[in-house]
Design a protein around this motif. Structure first.
Motif, PDB file in Angstrom:
ATOM      1  N   ALA A  49       0.805  -1.222   0.000  1.00  0.00           N
ATOM      2  CA  ALA A  49       0.000   0.000   0.000  1.00  0.00           C
ATOM      3  C   ALA A  49       0.839   1.273   0.000  1.00  0.00           C
ATOM      4  CB  ALA A  49      -0.927  -0.004   1.215  1.00  0.00           C
ATOM      5  N   GLY A  50       2.159   1.130   0.102  1.00  0.00           N
ATOM      6  CA  GLY A  50       3.022   2.298   0.143  1.00  0.00           C
ATOM      7  C   GLY A  50       2.865   3.110   1.407  1.00  0.00           C
ATOM      8  N   LEU A  51       2.611   2.411   2.519  1.00  0.00           N
ATOM      9  CA  LEU A  51       2.399   3.077   3.803  1.00  0.00           C
ATOM     10  C   LEU A  51       3.637   2.940   4.689  1.00  0.00           C
ATOM     11  CD1 LEU A  51      -1.240   1.834   4.507  1.00  0.00           C
ATOM     12  CD2 LEU A  51      -0.538   4.134   3.775  1.00  0.00           C
ATOM     13  N   PRO A  52       3.850   3.885   5.594  1.00  0.00           N
ATOM     14  CA  PRO A  52       5.009   3.791   6.495  1.00  0.00           C
ATOM     15  C   PRO A  52       4.849   2.628   7.464  1.00  0.00           C
ATOM     16  CG  PRO A  52       3.598   5.629   7.119  1.00  0.00           C
ATOM     17  CD  PRO A  52       3.091   5.141   5.798  1.00  0.00           C
ATOM     18  N   ALA A  53       5.959   2.188   8.007  1.00  0.00           N
ATOM     19  CA  ALA A  53       5.958   1.009   8.871  1.00  0.00           C
ATOM     20  C   ALA A  53       5.154   1.222  10.143  1.00  0.00           C
ATOM     21  CB  ALA A  53       7.394   0.628   9.224  1.00  0.00           C
ATOM     22  N   ASP A  54       5.013   2.493  10.602  1.00  0.00           N
ATOM     23  CA  ASP A  54       4.299   2.748  11.843  1.00  0.00           C
ATOM     24  C   ASP A  54       2.815   3.060  11.628  1.00  0.00           C
ATOM     25  OD1 ASP A  54       4.638   5.166  10.618  1.00  0.00           O
ATOM     26  OD2 ASP A  54       5.350   6.228  12.410  1.00  0.00           O
ATOM     27  N   ASP A  55       2.304   2.897  10.412  1.00  0.00           N
ATOM     28  CA  ASP A  55       0.885   3.116  10.139  1.00  0.00           C
ATOM     29  C   ASP A  55       0.073   1.968  10.740  1.00  0.00           C
ATOM     30  OD1 ASP A  55      -1.724   3.109   8.662  1.00  0.00           O
ATOM     31  OD2 ASP A  55      -0.796   4.821   7.665  1.00  0.00           O
ATOM     32  N   VAL A  56      -1.004   2.292  11.416  1.00  0.00           N
ATOM     33  CA  VAL A  56      -1.774   1.276  12.118  1.00  0.00           C
ATOM     34  C   VAL A  56      -2.626   0.430  11.180  1.00  0.00           C
ATOM     35  CG1 VAL A  56      -3.825   2.699  12.576  1.00  0.00           C
ATOM     36  CG2 VAL A  56      -3.186   0.861  14.177  1.00  0.00           C
ATOM     37  N   ARG A  57      -2.948   0.945  10.001  1.00  0.00           N
ATOM     38  CA  ARG A  57      -3.870   0.222   9.123  1.00  0.00           C
ATOM     39  C   ARG A  57      -3.335  -1.142   8.672  1.00  0.00           C
ATOM     40  NH1 ARG A  57      -4.941   5.102   5.093  1.00  0.00           N
ATOM     41  NH2 ARG A  57      -2.825   5.559   5.859  1.00  0.00           N
ATOM     42  N   PRO A  58      -2.080  -1.257   8.203  1.00  0.00           N
ATOM     43  CA  PRO A  58      -1.589  -2.588   7.835  1.00  0.00           C
ATOM     44  C   PRO A  58      -1.571  -3.563   9.010  1.00  0.00           C
ATOM     45  CG  PRO A  58      -0.179  -0.884   6.918  1.00  0.00           C
ATOM     46  CD  PRO A  58      -1.101  -0.203   7.874  1.00  0.00           C
ATOM     47  N   VAL A  59      -1.361  -3.056  10.209  1.00  0.00           N
ATOM     48  CA  VAL A  59      -1.360  -3.915  11.395  1.00  0.00           C
ATOM     49  C   VAL A  59      -2.755  -4.506  11.608  1.00  0.00           C
ATOM     50  CG1 VAL A  59      -0.963  -4.010  13.882  1.00  0.00           C
ATOM     51  CG2 VAL A  59       0.517  -2.598  12.431  1.00  0.00           C
TER      52      VAL A  59
END
Length: 208
Positions: free
Chosen positions: A147-157
């Motif tokens: 998704a091209g999101l940063p590692a600390d983004d809560v959504r992928p978690v």
């Protein structure tokens, strides 16, 4: 001048050989657990089934229950790779199509029996749940990368937790349905694939 002595003894094992030994131990432990129960199984018996000492078994695994872990964790890297290859705008199931092409990537019948044991054996249940708990960060990293999101983004978690729960539930329900010894391997594999496809579809509905 005396030449330096080379190292004596056996050459060190390769990582591939170590992984093979771990898997042999896992299969031997499962066979013994199914045949006589976890409580009656010893490290010595597991080692004898593989042709190694109990001391060697304990070098690879801290407890007899943890011996089965390779059978639980085999698919984690495969799933993470499939998630990275999931193209935007395409069904999640499509990313997993290569997995259905070979039965080797899916749960075997011995693992199905093992999963049924996790319902009555707390030690095995703990290993099963720990394996899934440790899989979530790998899934989250793959989904964040996609998704091209940063590692600390809560959504992928959160997405990883949803996917993890869906896959675990599907496999457990498949194992519970596959208790009849007369079921053919073809039926067992077809039922597992159907359960996993359903899990992916449910999880994908909540993943953007």
């Amino acid at each position: 001048m005396t030449a330096a002595r080379g190292r004596m003894g056996r050459p060190p094992l390769t990582e591939e050989r170590k992984a093979a030994i771990r898997l042999d131990i896992a299969h031997a432990a499962v066979d013994l657990f199914i045949a006589q129960g976890v409580a009656a199984t010893t490290g010595e018996q597991i080692g004898q089934a593989v042709g190694i000492s109990a001391r060697t078994v304990w070098r690879y695994f801290p407890t007899k229950e943890s011996c089965v872990r390779p059978l639980f964790s085999t698919g984690v890297d495969t799933i993470a790779t499939a998630l990275r290859q999931w193209r935007p705008g395409r069904p999640l199931q499509e990313a997993f199509d290569p997995l259905w092409a070979t039965d080797a990537t899916l749960t075997g019948s011995d693992v199905g029996a093992l999963l049924r044991l996790t319902r009555t054996e707390p030690g095995l249940r703990a290993v099963w749940l720990q394996t899934h708990d440790e899989a979530e960060p790998a899934f989250a990293r793959a989904l964040a990368e996609r998704a091209g999101l940063p590692a600390d983004d809560v959504r992928p978690v959160i997405w990883a937790a949803m996917l993890n729960a869906a896959l675990r539930t599907a496999v457990e329900q498949h194992a519970a349905r596959s208790t009849d010894p007369d079921l053919s391997p073809a039926w067992i594999m077809a039922d597992l694939k159907a359960a996993l496809r359903t899990a992916l579809a449910v999880a994908a509905a909540g993943i953007t």
